[in-house]
Design an enzyme around this catalytic site. Structure first.
Site, mmCIF file in Angstrom:
data_model
loop_
_atom_site.group_PDB
_atom_site.id
_atom_site.type_symbol
_atom_site.label_atom_id
_atom_site.label_comp_id
_atom_site.label_asym_id
_atom_site.label_seq_id
_atom_site.Cartn_x
_atom_site.Cartn_y
_atom_site.Cartn_z
ATOM 1 N N HIS A 77 -8.781 6.591 -0.343
ATOM 2 C CA HIS A 77 -8.435 5.172 -0.424
ATOM 3 C C HIS A 77 -6.941 4.951 -0.229
ATOM 4 O O HIS A 77 -6.525 4.038 0.490
ATOM 5 C CB HIS A 77 -8.881 4.619 -1.783
ATOM 6 C CG HIS A 77 -8.565 3.169 -1.976
ATOM 7 N ND1 HIS A 77 -9.223 2.174 -1.308
ATOM 8 C CD2 HIS A 77 -7.654 2.551 -2.766
ATOM 9 C CE1 HIS A 77 -8.734 0.999 -1.667
ATOM 10 N NE2 HIS A 77 -7.781 1.205 -2.550
ATOM 11 N N LYS A 98 0.831 -1.209 0.000
ATOM 12 C CA LYS A 98 0.000 0.000 0.000
ATOM 13 C C LYS A 98 0.869 1.264 0.000
ATOM 14 O O LYS A 98 0.473 2.296 -0.568
ATOM 15 C CB LYS A 98 -0.915 0.019 1.232
ATOM 16 C CG LYS A 98 -1.847 -1.175 1.351
ATOM 17 C CD LYS A 98 -2.801 -1.267 0.179
ATOM 18 C CE LYS A 98 -2.556 -2.488 -0.641
ATOM 19 N NZ LYS A 98 -3.434 -2.621 -1.822
ATOM 20 N N GLN A 125 -14.371 -4.177 -8.524
ATOM 21 C CA GLN A 125 -14.188 -3.505 -7.236
ATOM 22 C C GLN A 125 -15.428 -3.660 -6.358
ATOM 23 O O GLN A 125 -15.328 -3.907 -5.151
ATOM 24 C CB GLN A 125 -13.890 -2.019 -7.463
ATOM 25 C CG GLN A 125 -12.581 -1.734 -8.162
ATOM 26 C CD GLN A 125 -11.407 -1.683 -7.196
ATOM 27 O OE1 GLN A 125 -11.439 -2.259 -6.120
ATOM 28 N NE2 GLN A 125 -10.352 -0.992 -7.597
#
Length: 324
Positions: free
Chosen positions: A152, A126, A213
């Site tokens: 996000h 991430k 998604q």
């Protein structure tokens, strides 16, 4: 007044020390896991750059052409995501986990330590993915830096740090495995898009990316929802499941709105359209001011290469473009 400030500082330090005392000792030797300060500083620096410093540095500069770095970046993330999914499966999800109430294995067994390692690797991925937004800034794709994108990319690594710090594994890691699976498809798509027009014919499934998604968030929320209907479950950190459920539901709403606006109502039009000219703005173009074709996701222009606009069927090109 000074004494009150000192007392507040003392209480804050006590709370901070208490939080750190609960960290899983197996994870604290990994990079950036000794305290949340370094991780938080990285994310604040990221927000400062993409929202303030970067746009100002690029204001009077031409966009960087980063085709080759983006191809390498995207396909490296494909490989990393595949490895993460495999490791999650081998660490429990395809071996010992029940896919229902699976507590964190706090032992030092090889499989438990393997789960700790892949949990950290997922979190670190991430941090790597913050480069998505850096590419937007350097290529001056400011229209892609939306609330959804920023939230996000900043909120997820911050919360996941706490997740692996306390619970590296167990049923709370399900959403990480699902997310990595989705990223295999997503970054493969972005890599092909960055490769140029000769690969456009392989990208007919563009609009299904958002559907993938949405399926991800449904699966994550449903898996977490099981906890509320179990008569008993010895998962050690229920608060993580509460956050996962909220996270999955919240992003399902945001991505559903994106799907509705983009593909049902067709409102993702550029702000500037010129008659008889195809104008590329915010990853889309309008022709004669009223039609939209082949948008952009994650800053990769689909159907737009070298100043030409690619037909949706991938077989021919239309008109020259001006910069919006």
């Amino acid at each position: 007044m000074l004494q009150e400030i000192q007392e507040m500082g003392s209480h804050a330090k006590d709370i901070y020390d208490f939080l750190l005392s609960g960290l899983d000792p197996r994870i604290t030797d990994y990079p950036l896991m000794q305290s949340p300060i370094t991780m938080t500083t990285i994310l604040l620096g990221y927000l400062f750059f993409v929202l303030y410093l970067g746009p100002r540095l690029m204001a009077n500069r031409k966009p960087f052409q980063l085709k080759e770095p983006m191809i390498v970046y995207n396909f490296l993330l494909v490989a990393l995501s595949i490895f993460i999914v495999y490791e999650f499966l081998m660490s429990g999800w395809a071996t010992t986990y029940t896919w229902r109430c699976d507590p964190v294995d706090t032992s030092n067994s090889p499989q438990a330590l393997r789960m700790v390692q892949v949990a950290w690797l997922f979190w670190f991925s991430k941090i790597i993915e913050l480069m998505d937004t850096i590419f937007f800034v350097l290529r001056k794709k400011h229209g892609q830096i939306t609330f959804l994108h920023i939230f996000h990319h900043s909120f997820m690594p911050w919360t996941w740090w706490w997740g692996i710090a306390y619970a590296p594994g167990g049923m709370g890691s399900f959403h990480a495995m699902v997310n990595s699976s989705v990223h295999v498809v997503m970054y493969f798509y972005y890599g092909l898009s960055a490769a140029g027009p000769r690969f456009q014919k392989f990208l007919w499934w563009k609009k299904y990316m958002t559907a993938i998604q949405l399926i991800q968030f449904v699966l994550v929320s449903l898996h977490a929802t099981q906890y509320y209907f179990m008569s008993s479950c010895d998962y050690q950190f229920p608060v993580i499941l509460h956050l996962i459920w909220i996270y999955g539901t919240f992003f399902f709403v945001l991505f559903s709105n994106f799907w509705f606006q983009a593909y049902i109502k067709g409102k993702r039009l550029p702000k500037q359209c010129q008659n008889s000219t195809a104008v590329h703005t915010n990853g889309k173009y309008c022709e004669n001011g009223n039609s939209v074709k082949n948008g952009t996701t994650n800053g990769v222009s689909h159907g737009v290469t070298n100043g030409s606009v690619h037909h949706e069927n991938g077989s021919s090109y239309m008109g020259k473009m001006k910069k919006a």
